[in-house]
Write an enzyme that holds these catalytic residues in place. Structure first.
Site, PDB file in Angstrom:
ATOM      1  N   GLY A  23       0.915  -2.993 -14.951  1.00 22.19           N
ATOM      2  CA  GLY A  23       0.519  -1.626 -15.291  1.00 22.19           C
ATOM      3  C   GLY A  23      -0.456  -1.606 -16.453  1.00 22.19           C
ATOM      4  O   GLY A  23      -1.010  -2.649 -16.828  1.00 22.19           O
ATOM      5  N   MET A  45       0.866  -1.665  20.851  1.00 22.54           N
ATOM      6  CA  MET A  45       0.028  -0.665  21.524  1.00 22.54           C
ATOM      7  C   MET A  45      -1.357  -0.585  20.891  1.00 22.54           C
ATOM      8  O   MET A  45      -1.691  -1.356  20.001  1.00 22.54           O
ATOM      9  CB  MET A  45       0.710   0.691  21.471  1.00 22.54           C
ATOM     10  CG  MET A  45       1.873   0.819  22.422  1.00 22.54           C
ATOM     11  SD  MET A  45       2.566   2.480  22.304  1.00 22.54           S
ATOM     12  CE  MET A  45       3.604   2.488  23.752  1.00 22.54           C
ATOM     13  N   GLN A  83       5.453   4.924  19.208  1.00 19.02           N
ATOM     14  CA  GLN A  83       4.958   6.307  19.260  1.00 19.02           C
ATOM     15  C   GLN A  83       5.916   7.295  18.622  1.00 19.02           C
ATOM     16  O   GLN A  83       5.566   8.442  18.380  1.00 19.02           O
ATOM     17  CB  GLN A  83       4.746   6.720  20.718  1.00 19.02           C
ATOM     18  CG  GLN A  83       3.324   6.524  21.156  1.00 19.02           C
ATOM     19  CD  GLN A  83       3.109   6.913  22.605  1.00 19.02           C
ATOM     20  OE1 GLN A  83       3.911   7.609  23.200  1.00 19.02           O
ATOM     21  NE2 GLN A  83       2.022   6.438  23.155  1.00 19.02           N
ATOM     22  N   ASP A 142       3.770   4.507  -9.804  1.00 21.73           N
ATOM     23  CA  ASP A 142       3.401   5.882 -10.173  1.00 21.73           C
ATOM     24  C   ASP A 142       2.040   6.340  -9.665  1.00 21.73           C
ATOM     25  O   ASP A 142       1.727   7.515  -9.716  1.00 21.73           O
ATOM     26  CB  ASP A 142       3.390   6.030 -11.704  1.00 21.73           C
ATOM     27  CG  ASP A 142       4.784   5.920 -12.292  1.00 21.73           C
ATOM     28  OD1 ASP A 142       5.742   6.014 -11.514  1.00 21.73           O
ATOM     29  OD2 ASP A 142       4.898   5.741 -13.514  1.00 21.73           O
ATOM     30  N   SER A 187       2.065  -0.602  -9.890  1.00 23.56           N
ATOM     31  CA  SER A 187       2.741   0.523 -10.534  1.00 23.56           C
ATOM     32  C   SER A 187       3.097   1.522  -9.447  1.00 23.56           C
ATOM     33  O   SER A 187       2.228   1.928  -8.689  1.00 23.56           O
ATOM     34  CB  SER A 187       1.784   1.186 -11.530  1.00 23.56           C
ATOM     35  OG  SER A 187       2.187   2.510 -11.771  1.00 23.56           O
ATOM     36  N   GLN A 246      13.526   4.416  -6.070  1.00 26.24           N
ATOM     37  CA  GLN A 246      12.103   4.603  -5.754  1.00 26.24           C
ATOM     38  C   GLN A 246      11.307   3.318  -5.897  1.00 26.24           C
ATOM     39  O   GLN A 246      10.234   3.162  -5.346  1.00 26.24           O
ATOM     40  CB  GLN A 246      11.499   5.648  -6.704  1.00 26.24           C
ATOM     41  CG  GLN A 246      12.124   6.998  -6.535  1.00 26.24           C
ATOM     42  CD  GLN A 246      11.805   7.919  -7.704  1.00 26.24           C
ATOM     43  OE1 GLN A 246      10.758   8.515  -7.764  1.00 26.24           O
ATOM     44  NE2 GLN A 246      12.725   8.024  -8.651  1.00 26.24           N
ATOM     45  N   GLU A 262       9.428  13.367 -13.608  1.00 27.54           N
ATOM     46  CA  GLU A 262      10.198  13.150 -14.839  1.00 27.54           C
ATOM     47  C   GLU A 262       9.422  13.577 -16.085  1.00 27.54           C
ATOM     48  O   GLU A 262      10.013  13.908 -17.100  1.00 27.54           O
ATOM     49  CB  GLU A 262      10.693  11.705 -14.952  1.00 27.54           C
ATOM     50  CG  GLU A 262       9.590  10.700 -15.056  1.00 27.54           C
ATOM     51  CD  GLU A 262      10.084   9.253 -15.107  1.00 27.54           C
ATOM     52  OE1 GLU A 262      11.249   9.019 -15.430  1.00 27.54           O
ATOM     53  OE2 GLU A 262       9.267   8.363 -14.803  1.00 27.54           O
TER      54      GLU A 262
END
Ligand code: ADP
Length: 743
Positions: free
Chosen positions: A109, A567, A658, A157, A155, A292, A256
């Site tokens: 970062g 596909m 699909q 974010d 990062s 996350q 946050e």
């Protein structure tokens, strides 16, 4: 010490971990090795660089096999207080010099990249000190006058200037969007409100984009605080009005770092309390936290990080070491380098603007598409459309989906419907594509007709592959007249575009076809002209990559080759990109054809690699790569020639590609494109013109192309564009998975 003329590259991951770092690492290591350059991994970030010893180890080709699908970083990351001090950096310099490393790829970062820049600036001084204290000789110092640096931003974010996406942000969006989908199903069951707090201290990207993708009702981000002091009332009004209009759930996404106009933080818990007090109902708050950050990287994070890692090595080896440090990033859907410190400074400028409460500046620095997204979201979350503006032309617009059902179609219909209603238009939804239009299956849609459509896969309107011709054209003309349709939005794939062109070409015969018409690219095949990424292709790519992860795991016991058929019809996008994202040894495309001599050469290579101890080989074949050398044929050929050295299994992925809920990227793109389509139809209506066009991302920008240009842009027999941007990536995938250099 190794031979001083040998170039050595060091690579480290530092600061917060991010999914996709491993794909970047693999690409750095293998790109370096194929160029005959030694590559050292610095384990545990700068701390490992300061400590040296076995914290800095040369990596081999196989050391980075099987890492791409893993979350986090396999070489570890850490925060290092020692590296912040010059003394620590002196040790780090010595540890690098001992291994002849004077080129670094730093994946981290803004802290990590700032540290890297400082280290580079001090390099000459550090070396002089090492000479003065007899730790290295002057001759050694002279061989390494510069420290060359390339930075990649890891990062979740997406908080960095100079790259449109940071490594890990797309995966984080996947995690948040999945959570929002899950929360909204339980919230709807109980008619509840939920507040979801997501990461992003100075950057509202995750909050804003997940709110769009998850169909949230309200969002609070650091860059654009509510513009009134009494934001609580505005938010509660929106939620209340939404309920009154029939919504069963309300979701508020809070970054946050969210704050009010005066810079006072607004936490998820605070929002929860406000809603409880004012709405008098049960409100739940979910703080998503480290979920996350974790888990397997998305397809995009795998292929983008692969390209970034590869480009970083090319940059380090092809330019002079005194060149100022560069940041490798993704700009407008292409890999680009920019001076690292320029990007770091701009990134800090956003944080400074926020700290100084200069929110206009913060939004401006984030760029135009961020602002557009915010504006679109504000309309989408309204409970009801704005009152029509007097004097503005109000149109009757028809919306239909055509071609195969595609993830993201519903998202596009939802956005188009709401944005059109908000402009005062009437929306006529056509069921079952052109087949439905022929039969007059037309229904007027209201604001709530599309409630909850955003996250749903397939096409709720119904779709068909029918391209109107002959008597159909009369029927279509009659329906357009009877319903007084003044503009047409066609969402779909090849069949949709063909139909749009057909209507355009028949305008002389059928006056009612003289209405503004726009095609929105939605097909997993990604085979439409002037559209780099059609809606649905990212979802399909993720489905393929997830399926291949599972297939690979099934093969741990035996020596095995998988031939995976994907596909795409005659377009190799899904095959090539899934190959890049999974490290397939071989990819077969219709664009290049398949020759027996190539098959044999690939087979010989495969046999050699199994003889050298390889356990798994992955081959991806586009479904139309060659009509005779089918998946079955290839499997039989490999199996027979492999002579029991390995076995071969086909995996024809079929329709799972699909289906599925649209990926965050597909939802966001569907919303952005639909917004521009409605704008286009409105402009045409106001100017009383009736251009027929299609929309698409070109070099990362949304652009329109006149439908008349379609024939010259496509190879009609192969049903794909003449120019396909991604074909040039083929050699990179091949280099990183196939060409293991002799040790
Ligand atoms: P991120 O890279 O994710 O922003 P940090 O800000 O924690 O994470 O930085 C990671 C590491 O980079 C720090 O622990 C430190 O070792 C190094 N670093 C950060 N900023 C500097 C700096 N200004 N000077 C030297 N090293 C730094």
């Amino acid at each position: 010490m190794t031979n001083a003329t040998t170039k050595s590259i060091g690579v480290l991951t530092s600061g917060g971990d991010a999914p996709g770092m491993n794909a970047a690492l693999r690409a750095v290591v293998r790109s370096a090795l194929t160029r005959g350059v030694a590559v050292y991994a610095v384990f545990e970030g700068y701390q490992g660089m300061v400590e040296g010893g076995d914290r800095i180890r040369a990596l081999s080709w196989d050391d980075v096999g099987g890492v791409m699908q893993r979350g986090g970083t396999v070489i570890g990351t850490a925060r290092s207080a020692e590296f912040r001090a010059r003394e620590g950096r002196l040790k780090a310099a010595r540890n690098l010099i001992e291994r002849d490393i004077d080129r670094l790829v730093v994946i981290g970062g803004d802290g990590s990249l700032t540290g890297a820049n400082l280290f580079r600036q001090e390099w000459a001084g550090l070396l002089a000190e090492l000479v003065a204290t007899n730790q290295i000789t002057q001759a050694v110092a002279d061989q390494h006058p510069y420290l060359a640096i390339v930075g990649l931003v890891g990062s979740i974010d997406n908080d960095f200037a100079g790259t449109d996406m940071t490594i890990g942000a797309d995966t984080a969006l996947h995690r948040i969007t999945t959570a929002l989908d899950q929360i909204s199903s339980t919230a709807a069951s109980h008619q509840r409100s939920f507040v979801v707090e997501v990461m992003g201290r100075n950057c509202g990207y995750l909050a804003l984009m997940s709110a769009i993708a998850g169909g949230a009702d309200w969002v609070l981000i650091p860059e654009s605080p509510p513009n009134t002091d009494d934001w609580e009332s505005t938010m509660c009004e929106v939620v209340r009005a939404g309920r009154k209009a029939g919504r069963r759930d309300s979701i508020i996404v809070v970054a946050e770092g969210a704050r009010d106009r005066h810079g006072n933080p607004i936490s998820g818990t605070r929002v929860c309390k406000v809603l409880e007090e004012r709405l008098g109902e049960d409100v739940r708050v979910t703080i998503l936290g480290h979920i996350q950050r974790g888990g397997a990287p998305s397809a995009f994070d795998r292929w983008m990080s692969t390209l970034l890692g590869h480009a970083a090595v090319e940059e380090l080896l092809s330019t002079t070491p005194e060149r100022e440090p560069q940041l490798m990033g993704m700009r407008y859907n292409r890999i680009r380098s920019r001076p690292l410190m320029e990007c770091v400074d701009q990134t800090h400028a956003v944080a400074e603007a926020i700290a100084a409460h200069n929110y206009e500046r913060a939004l401006e620095l984030r760029g135009g598409s961020f602002e557009d997204a915010f504006r679109t979201l504000r309309t989408m979350v309204r409970a009801l459309p704005h009152e029509p503006v007097p004097g503005r032309r109000r149109m009757r617009l028809a919306v239909l989906t055509a071609g195969a059902p595609t993830p993201g179609m519903n998202t596009a219909v939802r956005a188009a419907t709401r944005l059109a209603l908000d402009r005062g238009h009437t929306v006529l939804a056509v069921h079952n594509g052109f087949e439905g239009l022929v039969r007059g299956e037309i229904e007027e849609f209201g604001w709530m007709s599309v409630s909850g459509w955003g996250p749903m896969g397939g096409s709720l309107l119904g779709t068909s592959r029918r391209v109107p011709s002959g008597a159909d054209l009369y029927a279509v003309a009659r329906q357009l007249e009877n319903h007084n349709i003044e503009g047409l939005l066609i969402i779909g794939g090849w069949a949709a575009y063909e139909a749009a062109l057909k209507l355009y070409n028949e305008r002389q015969q059928f006056p009612s076809f003289n209405i503004p018409t726009i095609g929105l690219p939605a097909t997993i095949d990604n085979n439409l002209p002037n559209s780099e990424m059609s809606i649905g292709a990212d979802t399909a790519l993720n489905s393929i990559v997830e399926a291949i992860d599972k297939i690979k795991q099934s093969a741990v016991a035996a020596r095995r080759c998988f031939v995976v058929e994907v596909m795409g019809r005659y377009c190799g996008y899904l095959a090539l990109m899934s190959g890049l994202a999974t490290g397939a040894e071989q990819v077969y495309l219709h664009e290049e054809g398949v020759r027996m001599k190539d098959l044999y050469a690939d087979l010989t290579e495969m046999i050699e690699s199994f003889q050298q101890g390889k356990r798994l080989s992955l081959v991806i074949r586009n479904e139309q790569a060659n009509p005779l050398y089918t998946t079955e044929f290839m499997c039989a050929l490999f199996e027979e020639e492999g002579k029991k050295l390995f076995d071969v299994r086909p995996a024809i992925l079929g329709h799972l590609q699909q289906g599925g809920d649209p990926s965050p990227f597909d939802r966001i793109q569907a919303t952005r494109l639909a917004a521009r389509c409605i704008e286009f139809l409105t402009e045409q209506g106001e100017q009383h013109t009736s251009v027929s066009a299609f929309i698409g991302l070109q070099s990362g920008h949304i652009k329109l192309t006149n439908i008349e240009d379609m024939p010259r842009l496509v190879d009609a027999a192969a049903m794909r564009p003449r120019e396909q941007w991604w074909l040039s990536l083929r050699s990179i995938g091949e280099e990183l998975s196939k060409a293991k250099p002799q040790e």
